[in-house]
Write an enzyme that holds these catalytic residues in place. Structure first.
Site, PDB file in Angstrom:
ATOM      1  N   ASP A  14       0.870  -1.166   0.000  1.00 31.09           N
ATOM      2  CA  ASP A  14       0.000   0.000   0.000  1.00 31.09           C
ATOM      3  C   ASP A  14       0.919   1.233   0.000  1.00 31.09           C
ATOM      4  O   ASP A  14       2.124   1.120   0.250  1.00 31.09           O
ATOM      5  CB  ASP A  14      -0.881  -0.027   1.250  1.00 31.09           C
ATOM      6  CG  ASP A  14      -1.702   1.228   1.417  1.00 31.09           C
ATOM      7  OD1 ASP A  14      -2.367   1.641   0.446  1.00 31.09           O
ATOM      8  OD2 ASP A  14      -1.660   1.817   2.514  1.00 31.09           O
ATOM      9  N   ASP A  16      -0.059   5.195   1.037  1.00 34.09           N
ATOM     10  CA  ASP A  16      -0.229   6.114   2.171  1.00 34.09           C
ATOM     11  C   ASP A  16      -0.287   5.350   3.486  1.00 34.09           C
ATOM     12  O   ASP A  16      -1.110   4.446   3.662  1.00 34.09           O
ATOM     13  CB  ASP A  16      -1.522   6.914   2.014  1.00 34.09           C
ATOM     14  CG  ASP A  16      -1.505   7.807   0.780  1.00 34.09           C
ATOM     15  OD1 ASP A  16      -0.914   8.887   0.852  1.00 34.09           O
ATOM     16  OD2 ASP A  16      -2.083   7.406  -0.255  1.00 34.09           O
ATOM     17  N   ASP A 176      -1.518  -0.969   5.921  1.00 33.25           N
ATOM     18  CA  ASP A 176      -1.761  -0.407   7.248  1.00 33.25           C
ATOM     19  C   ASP A 176      -3.232  -0.362   7.633  1.00 33.25           C
ATOM     20  O   ASP A 176      -3.565   0.141   8.705  1.00 33.25           O
ATOM     21  CB  ASP A 176      -1.200   1.014   7.321  1.00 33.25           C
ATOM     22  CG  ASP A 176      -2.002   1.995   6.467  1.00 33.25           C
ATOM     23  OD1 ASP A 176      -2.233   1.698   5.275  1.00 33.25           O
ATOM     24  OD2 ASP A 176      -2.388   3.058   6.983  1.00 33.25           O
TER      25      ASP A 176
END
Length: 236
Positions: A14, A16, A176
């Protein structure tokens, strides 16, 4: 008969909150955007409830959070305002998380392929990674508008794997948030969670296959163990 060689594993990140700490620039551009509606600025504490589905959803959520749900055709102009500000200020204060570059060097040296699968617009993801000098690490970079579907839809991840020339049975997803762990589960690949991103709940509650506290822990040995354990679990 000589066994077929094992294809190098593909590690999909991922963006961000996983690869890059983008929070300061996201908040700044989001506040610039909603200022057009005279709304109160959002803060870092709000961000975990806003990000994860791209700029359009982030803006909608921020407006709703400030008591101003969007109606009619107001959104496109706000998205354009956000994109212009965000792209025009890259890379801003965004930077890779500690240990990331060393980890990617370590994995590339060991023969691993790397890719990015993010719900951020592809143009913004490409532009940001390019400004930071990181584009060359990745065999594929897919955004939330690259395909007709996005995380947690498994096809976002499988499409990224295909673009990167990877093998879904030799893929690990790192992220995250719930979208990252869910897309890994939906695509039947092992997941690694990082706790320093923008999840609005502890990542342990998302039930990833593994959690790393720092990118120093991201080693070929860990990845191969996860792939082996996941393959054995699937067989059972």
């Amino acid at each position: 008969m000589t066994p077929a060689p094992v294809r190098p594993a593909l590690i999909v990140f991922d963006l961000d909150g996983t690869l890059l700490d983008t929070h300061a620039d996201l908040v700044e551009s989001l506040n610039h955007t909603i200022a057009a509606l005279s709304l109160e600025p959002v803060s870092y504490d709000d961000l975990t409830h806003l990000v994860g589905q791209g700029a359009r959803v982030m803006i909608e959520r921020a407006c709703r959070l400030r008591g101003h749900p969007l109606e009619g055709d107001a959104l496109p102009a706000l998205v354009e305002r956000f994109v212009a500000h965000y792209a025009g200020n890259m890379p801003g204060r965004t930077e890779p998380y500690p240990g990331l570059v060393a980890a990617m060097d370590r994995l590339k040296s060991a023969g691993y392929r790397l890719a990015v699968c993010t719900n951020k617009m592809e143009s913004l993801a490409l532009g940001l990674l390019d400004k930071l000098g990181l584009t060359h690490y990745f065999d594929a970079i897919s955004g939330g508008d690259t395909f007709e579907y996005r995380k947690p839809d498994a096809r976002h991840l499988t499409g990224t794997v295909e673009r990167a020339g990877g093998d879904i049975s030799r893929t690990v997803m790192i992220g995250d948030s719930i979208n990252d762990i869910a897309v890994a589960r939906n695509a039947a690949v092992p997941s690694i969670a990082v706790p320093f991103g923008y999840s609005d709940v502890p990542v342990s509650t998302l039930n990833p296959d593994h959690i790393i506290m720092h990118f120093d822990e991201l080693t070929p040995e860990l990845l191969e163990r996860l792939l082996q354990e996941y393959a054995e679990k699937v067989v059972v």
